[in-house]
Every structure is written in structure tokens, then in C-alpha cells.
Design an enzyme around this catalytic site. Sequence first.
Site, PDB file in Angstrom:
ATOM      1  N   ASP A   1    -114.982  80.128  88.119  1.00 46.37           N
ATOM      2  CA  ASP A   1    -114.724  79.485  89.405  1.00 46.37           C
ATOM      3  C   ASP A   1    -114.898  80.486  90.553  1.00 46.37           C
ATOM      4  OD1 ASP A   1    -113.560  77.030  90.709  1.00 46.37           O
ATOM      5  OD2 ASP A   1    -112.014  78.453  91.340  1.00 46.37           O
TER       6      ASP A   1
ATOM      7  N   GLU B   1    -119.844  79.962  89.117  1.00 47.77           N
ATOM      8  CA  GLU B   1    -119.908  79.096  90.287  1.00 47.77           C
ATOM      9  C   GLU B   1    -120.089  80.033  91.475  1.00 47.77           C
ATOM     10  OE1 GLU B   1    -117.588  75.899  93.100  1.00 47.77           O
ATOM     11  OE2 GLU B   1    -116.571  77.643  92.316  1.00 47.77           O
TER      12      GLU B   1
HETATM   13  C1  NOJ Z   1    -114.316  75.403  92.978  1.00 50.33           C
HETATM   14  C2  NOJ Z   1    -113.859  74.221  92.198  1.00 50.33           C
HETATM   15  O1  NOJ Z   1    -114.983  73.579  91.651  1.00 50.33           O
HETATM   16  C3  NOJ Z   1    -113.075  73.350  93.158  1.00 50.33           C
HETATM   17  O2  NOJ Z   1    -112.781  72.094  92.612  1.00 50.33           O
HETATM   18  C4  NOJ Z   1    -111.834  74.095  93.557  1.00 50.33           C
HETATM   19  O3  NOJ Z   1    -111.143  73.367  94.552  1.00 50.33           O
HETATM   20  C5  NOJ Z   1    -112.160  75.476  94.127  1.00 50.33           C
HETATM   21  N1  NOJ Z   1    -113.166  76.167  93.358  1.00 50.33           N
HETATM   22  C6  NOJ Z   1    -110.954  76.353  94.133  1.00 50.33           C
HETATM   23  O4  NOJ Z   1    -110.611  76.739  92.827  1.00 50.33           O
END
Ligand code: NOJ
Length: 547
Positions: free
Chosen positions: A208, A281
Amino acid sequence: MAKGDWWRHGVIYQIYPRSFADSNGDGVGDLAGITARLDHLNDGTPASLGVDAIWLSPFYPSPMADFGYDVADYTGVDPIFGTLDDFDRLVAEAHARGIRVVVDLVPNHTSDRHPWFLESRSSRDNPKRDWYVWADSRPDGSPPNNWVSAFPRAGRAWTFDEATGQWYLHSFTPEQPDLNWWNPEVREAMDQVMRFWLDRGVDGFRVDVAHKMARDPELLDNPLVELDEEDLETTQEARDRRLAKLKSIPRRDEDWPEVHEILRRFRSTLDGYDDRMAVGEVYLLDLERLARYYGSGQDEFHLAHNFVFLTQPWKAEAFRSVVDEFNTLLPADAWPAWMLGDHDISRVASRYDEGGDGQARARVAAIMLLTLRGTPFVYMGDEIGQADGEIPPDRVVDVDGRDPERSPMQWDGSPGAGFSTGDPWLPVGSQAGTVNVAAQRDDPASMLSLFRRLIWYRKGSAALRGGDYRSLTDTPGGCYAYLRTAGDERLLVALNFTGQPLEYRVEGPARGRLELATDPARSPGDPVDLHPLRLAPDEGLVVRLEG
Ligand code: NOJ
């Protein structure tokens, strides 16, 4: 399961556990629900979707301020999702079907209820104080700098802690304090978390907000960006505008060079195990910066999600230029990843609806996603062309307007859509009566049938799984066409992004054979004229070139 670069050749399917399948009727999806639905994903036959791996969004104990992305215990399962035994069962059942399991790792921040943070905030001299980012007020009493949360509704990225008289940093909600990755103990602790899940048999991690872990240690201001009222709305357009504006400035609150050191450490932990993978991500709308998250091609992420691709408007030229440019930027040995939807963005069938036929475009999008050179990620529900759910104001639960793309998976036409026998945590989409797995399963013309054909075809095609890619540049406006080749297997993919018929004279042989098409009335094996190739409005084709 066969060893090897499964993450290069396979298709990865994202499950948002809250919304996939509820086994106990409490209205929230759970791990046992996922296990019960694995046959839809891959039962070893072309009657199933045929995916090679699932990525599970967080299921860890959490107060759910950000629906699980606020983790209070990295090595447990929230009771709403089940137990660790349920998790083990899910992994065993998935592996028995040849499905790998990738879990979400959330290393940038914890929940404010995580014991680490409770300790950290307890006093300035607590040994865990420095595990988070604490800073003094500026002389005028204002927060340490001008950084803002990624969620406009959360406002600034700092919250003042009365008890200890300092501010803590949170890139998202105040309930998600950022960890301090300059502290070696934090690095060690996250290593232990990774090992916990790797030892339990997970095949990899989706990391993440990987680009946020390292930031300017001096906590200097970001250059100013002018956002107006409209940019702060929770619509998709406002989010895109905001990101585009933020992209235009060099930021100090993310993508700091040391992030690569952290990722090399992650990679060496993973490399201590067989066959594991990490996908980042990396929400940077700059392809050059994104490519750096692959390191040398061998020592950082195996894959990185490409949000430049994901956020393109429905234009052939836009997608082509992102794919072509990214391919030239990637280090040798590095492998792209492509996705068109996740739990944070309006669904494909709704997003491309403006000014055209969303369902028809979603079919073209499916062909593109599953035939590009790289690993495709499919968001649950996209395989049936599920649209965004309609969320009445009194049912809004997300801080950033993302409820529509999280509405329950539509399994059948029953009132709970086969998702739950209880009251679903988000309303079921209005199209669930017709757009659902049961209705599409035996319909050769359905979106589900198209996805199944694409995924199973891909398994048998060396050109699509791992072959070369070359885009064709002499195409008419609105057409994205490319060749995928391996040995003497030569496939032409031609996609019409417009609502008009298009003609394109393909160089080379005058005829090919149809392999796959968005139009269910076209039959595989039929000859296809290439001088010229005629594409109907919103049509996509995969054609085998012979001779
Ligand atoms: C990216 C995640 O995909 C999202 O859903 C989340 O709110 C943020 N990161 C914070 O963790």
C-alpha cells in the site's frame, strides 16, 4: 503448483473482502465467503474465470476508519472477516486450485489504535515515540508544515496531540498515523510482519502507498498548489484534477530517494523464500518516477501498479502513448503490470460511460487489459461488467467518495445479490437483477464469457503470456493496434475506441484468422480481411497472422 515467474504470466484478481461474499449473513463479506466462491475464480476448467492469483485487500484487525487500511494488528484477522484458521483454509483451498494468494501490506501507517501508536503517543520519551513522525508546532503555533492529507476531507496531514504537545503526521485520516521509516526498529518490525505471512504460505504482497514511506526528513513545506473548491469535491473528476495539479510540483511528502533502500530490503526478505512477489501501489502520475520502483529490474518491486494508465481518458492514443513510453522506461528484465480498476476508482463500466456506450467500451478494455505485454490485474466484478453502485447520502460511509466501486459483488438476482442473506453494508447496485454471475455464466454473449475466453486463451498463447509487443503507428485516429509475437505465433490486437466504424490497412498478409472478439456473433477461426481490416464501432479483435 508449478514454480517460476507465475506473477509474470498469470492474471491477478483483486478481492475487496468486505464486498465479495458474506458467509454468515452479517452483511459484510468474509474469508469463508471467499473460500466458498473460489470455484468461480478457477476450478481448473474453462467454465471458471481461470485466474492465477488473488490479491486480498486488508482483513486484519482494524477499527475500520479506512475500512481495513488502518491496521491495529498486522498479524491477525479482524473478527468481522473470520479467524486465522479461516485464512489458512482459504490459502489451502486456493493453492489446491492453483490460485496464488497475495495479501495487502500496509507499511506506511498503522491505526491510531495499534499498540505501537498507543505507546508512541503515551509520552515524549517512550521508546516507541520515534516509530511515528512527531514534530513541534511552528513558532506561531501552526502545524509543522503545509502537508495535506490525501483525503481533502481530512484536511491537513497533521493532528495535534494535547497530552504530549506535539503533532503527528498522517498522510490519510487522523486515525492512520504514518510510521517513521527512518527508524531501523520500524524496518525490523515490518520484516517480522512479512515473515509471519510468508511463513503462513502467502505468495506475495501488494504494498500500500509504497511511494509515501520515505519523505523529506527535514519536513520542509511542499511548494504551493492552488486547489479551488471544486477540486476538493469527492467525485472522480475532482480527484483526477487534484492529482494532476499535485503532480505538477516537486513534493516533499512522498517519493523521497530513501524509499528505494526500504524496497531493496523488502525484496531481500522476499527473496529468502521461493517464488514470492511484491507489487507496489505507487500512485505517482509520472512514468519515469514509477519505473524507478523496479530498481535494477531485480532488486525492488517485481511489479508496480501503473496509475498513469489507469487514469487515462477513453482515447486510443492516450493508452498507446502510456504503454509505449512505459515500455521504453522500464529496466531490462522488468515487467509491466496493467489494471483498469480497483477499490479506489470508479468502475470500468461506469468510468468510460461518458459520451459513449460504457458496456461496449468495457469489452474493448477487457481485450486490451488481457492482451498487453505485462501482468493484468482484474478488479472483482469487472468480469461481469458490474457498474458503480448508487449510494444514497444516508448510506455514505467512505471519507473519500469511494463507496460506489465497493458495492457488493453481484452473484445472482436475489435481493442480496447472492452476496449476503443479511443487510449488505453498502447497497447492492441497481443493475444486480440482470448484471450478475448466475445470469452470465451460461450466456456465450456475456461479459463473463468474454473474460473467460480471454483468460483461457492467454494461458495457451506464448505470445500473449510473455511475447514481444509492438504498437502499430499507422493506424487511423481512435484505433489502438499492436502485435504480440513469440516464435512463429503472431497476433494482431486491434481496438476501436470510437463509436464509429474504422478501416485500417494492416501491413503484411491480406488475411488472418479470428481468435477473439468483443462481438459474440463473430466466430473464432473465421477469416478476417486485413486489406483493409474493418472494425465496427467499439469493437476489439485478436487476429492470428499467418504466412
Ligand atoms: C491506498 C488504498 O488502496 C486505499 O484504499 C487507502 O485508503 C489508502 N491507500 C490508505 O491506506
